[in-house]
Write a protein that holds these residues in place. Structure first.
Motif, PDB file in Angstrom:
ATOM      1  N   VAL A 152       0.820 -14.612  15.235  1.00 34.92           N
ATOM      2  CA  VAL A 152      -0.326 -15.676  15.202  1.00 34.92           C
ATOM      3  C   VAL A 152      -1.570 -14.859  14.370  1.00 34.92           C
ATOM      4  N   TRP A 161      -5.496 -20.682  10.362  1.00 38.55           N
ATOM      5  CA  TRP A 161      -5.273 -20.957  11.801  1.00 38.55           C
ATOM      6  C   TRP A 161      -4.252 -22.169  11.825  1.00 38.55           C
ATOM      7  N   LEU A 165      -0.582 -21.999  13.643  1.00 39.37           N
ATOM      8  CA  LEU A 165       0.066 -22.688  14.993  1.00 39.37           C
ATOM      9  C   LEU A 165       1.082 -23.329  14.482  1.00 39.37           C
TER      10      LEU A 165
END
Length: 369
Positions: A152, A161, A165
Motif C-alpha cells: 500500500v 492512494w 486501495l
C-alpha cells in the motif's frame, strides 16, 4: 506476425478493444459470488493446518500394499487423533497425525508397523512441538501483514492512494479465493503454502502495476480534452496490456500445472501439492483481479472526483451536440491518443498546425477551388 501478435498490436493502438470497465458490474458480481463461495467453504470445512502449525508427527513408511484410506484408519486407531495419509510415488505412505508428543510417537510407530506389515525401524518419524508450530504461524501472519502494508505504501507513493486501495482489494480478493479453495479441497496448509501465497501476491501485484503504469501515463492532461472520459481512457489502457497479461499468466501457469497435476497427482509427491495448488489458483485469480477488478475499481474511485465528473459532463455534452447536428461520433476506443491542445482543435485557424497535424479549413469543405 502471428494472429495473437497482430491482435496485441491492434489492442495496443486502440484499433480494437473490449469494454471491461463499462461492464464492471458483471465482473463485480462474479467476484462477489466466488468470494462468498470461498468464505462459505472456509466457514463450513475450515482449513486443514499442517503439523508445522499445530504440532504433531509425520510418519513416512517404505513401500506397502496398504491403501491411504486403510492407513488413515489404522493411524487414527493407534493415536486417537485424526490422521491424513498420502500415497507416495515410491509406493510408501506419508501419514500426518496432529497432537502427538514424543512419548507417544514410539508406541504409534510400533502399532503402525503391525497394521501396515512393515518393519518399525523402516518407518521414519518427524515430530513438531505445538509451541514451535504456533511461533511459525505467528511469523507467517506477521509476514503477510507487513507485505500488505509495504504494498500500500509503495503504490500510494508511486501512483496514488486510489490505485493503492484498488490493488489492496485485488490482493485480498486473490487471498480469499485461494484460501477458500484450500478449505474446499482439504489440502494441508504448510509453510510451503505460505510461500506460495506470498509468491502469488507478488505476481498479482506485478500484473496490476503494469496496468496502473498505463493508467498513470494515460491520465496526463485528460481534463484538458473533451473526447474521452476517465473510464474510457482506463479501458483503452487495459486493452493495451491485455495480451501481455494473458501471455504472462499462461507461461506462469504451465510449469505450476505440471507440479500440481503431474508431481502431486501422478507421482504422488504430496509436498508439491502444498505450494503448487496455492500458486495455480493464485496466479489465475491474480490475472483475473488485475483485469476485471483493480482497473474498474480505480475508474470508479476516480470518477467520484469533481474534475472527472466535470470532464464526463463535458464529454457527454459534446457528443450530444454532435448527435444533434447529425455528425457521427467516433468510437472513443478507436481515437488516437489525445494531447493537451485537443480542446483547441475546433478553434484553430485554417491551415494551423495543431498537435503536429495540419487541420483543414472546415469552412471550405465541399467547395471547389
Amino acid at each position: 506476425m502471428s494472429k495473437l501478435g497482430t491482435l496485441g498490436a491492434r489492442l495496443y493502438r486502440g484499433e480494437v478493444g473490449y469494454d471491461f470497465v463499462g461492464k464492471r458490474k458483471i465482473w463485480y458480481g462474479i467476484s462477489i459470488l466466488i468470494t462468498i463461495t470461498a468464505i462459505v467453504g472456509l466457514a463450513v470445512r475450515g482449513l486443514t493446518m499442517g503439523i508445522e502449525f499445530e504440532g504433531g508427527a509425520v510418519f513416512t513408511t517404505p513401500k506397502t500394499a496398504v491403501s491411504a484410506s486403510q492407513a488413515e484408519t489404522a493411524a487414527q486407531a493407534a493415536s486417537g487423533h485424526d490422521a491424513i495419509a498420502q500415497k507416495l510415488g515410491n509406493g510408501g505412505l506419508r501419514i500426518t497425525i496432529g497432537g502427538v508428543d514424543t512419548a507417544k510417537s514410539d508406541q504409534i510407530k510400533t502399532e503402525l508397523a503391525k497394521d501396515l506389515k512393515v518393519q518399525a525401524n523402516d518407518i521414519n518419524a518427524d515430530l513438531v512441538g505445538p509451541s514451535w508450530g504456533e511461533t511459525i504461524a505467528n511469523k507467517a501472519w506477521t509476514g503477510l501483514v507487513v507485505f500488505m502494508i509495504l504494498v500500500v505504501i509503495y503504490l500510494a507513493i508511486a501512483f496514488e492512494w486510489r490505485m493503492a486501495l484498488a490493488a489492496l482489494v485485488a490482493l485480498i480478493h486473490d487471498l480469499t479465493i485461494t484460501v477458500g479453495i484450500y478449505a474446499l479441497v482439504g489440502f494441508e496448509v504448510t509453510p510451503g503454502t505460505v510461500i506460495g501465497l506470498l509468491t502469488i501476491l507478488g505476481y498479482s501485484l506485478y500484473d496490476t502495476v503494469v496496468v496502473f503504469d498505463g493508467l498513470k501515463e494515460g491520465q496526463k492532461g485528460i481534463t484538458k480534452q473533451t473526447r474521452v472520459t476517465y473510464s474510457e481512457m482506463a479501458n483503452k489502457s487495459l486493452n493495451g496490456t491485455l495480451v501481455r497479461s494473458i501471455n504472462t499468466t499462461v507461461v506462469a501457469l504451465l510449469p505450476v500445472a505440471g507440479l500440481l497435476f503431474i508431481g502431486g497427482g501422478v507421482l504422488g509427491a504430496g509436498m508439491l501439492n502444498d505450494i503448487s495448488l496455492s500458486l495455480f489458483v493464485g496466479l489465475a485469480a491474480g490475472a483475473y483481479s488485475s483485469i476485471f477488478i483493480a482497473t474498474p475499481l480505480v475508474a470508479d474511485l476516480k470518477e467520484t472526483m469533481p474534475e472527472m465528473k466535470a470532464l464526463k459532463k463535458r464529454v457527454l455534452a459534446k457528443r450530444a451536440a454532435a448527435a444533434a447536428k447529425g455528425e457521427t461520433e467516433q468510437d472513443p476506443q478507436d481515437e488516437a491518443p489525445y494531447d493537451d491542445e485537443a480542446d483547441d482543435d475546433d478553434a484553430a485557424p485554417a491551415g494551423a498546425v495543431v498537435g503536429q497535424r495540419r487541420q483543414p479549413n472546415r469552412n471550405n469543405r465541399g467547395k471547389r477551388r
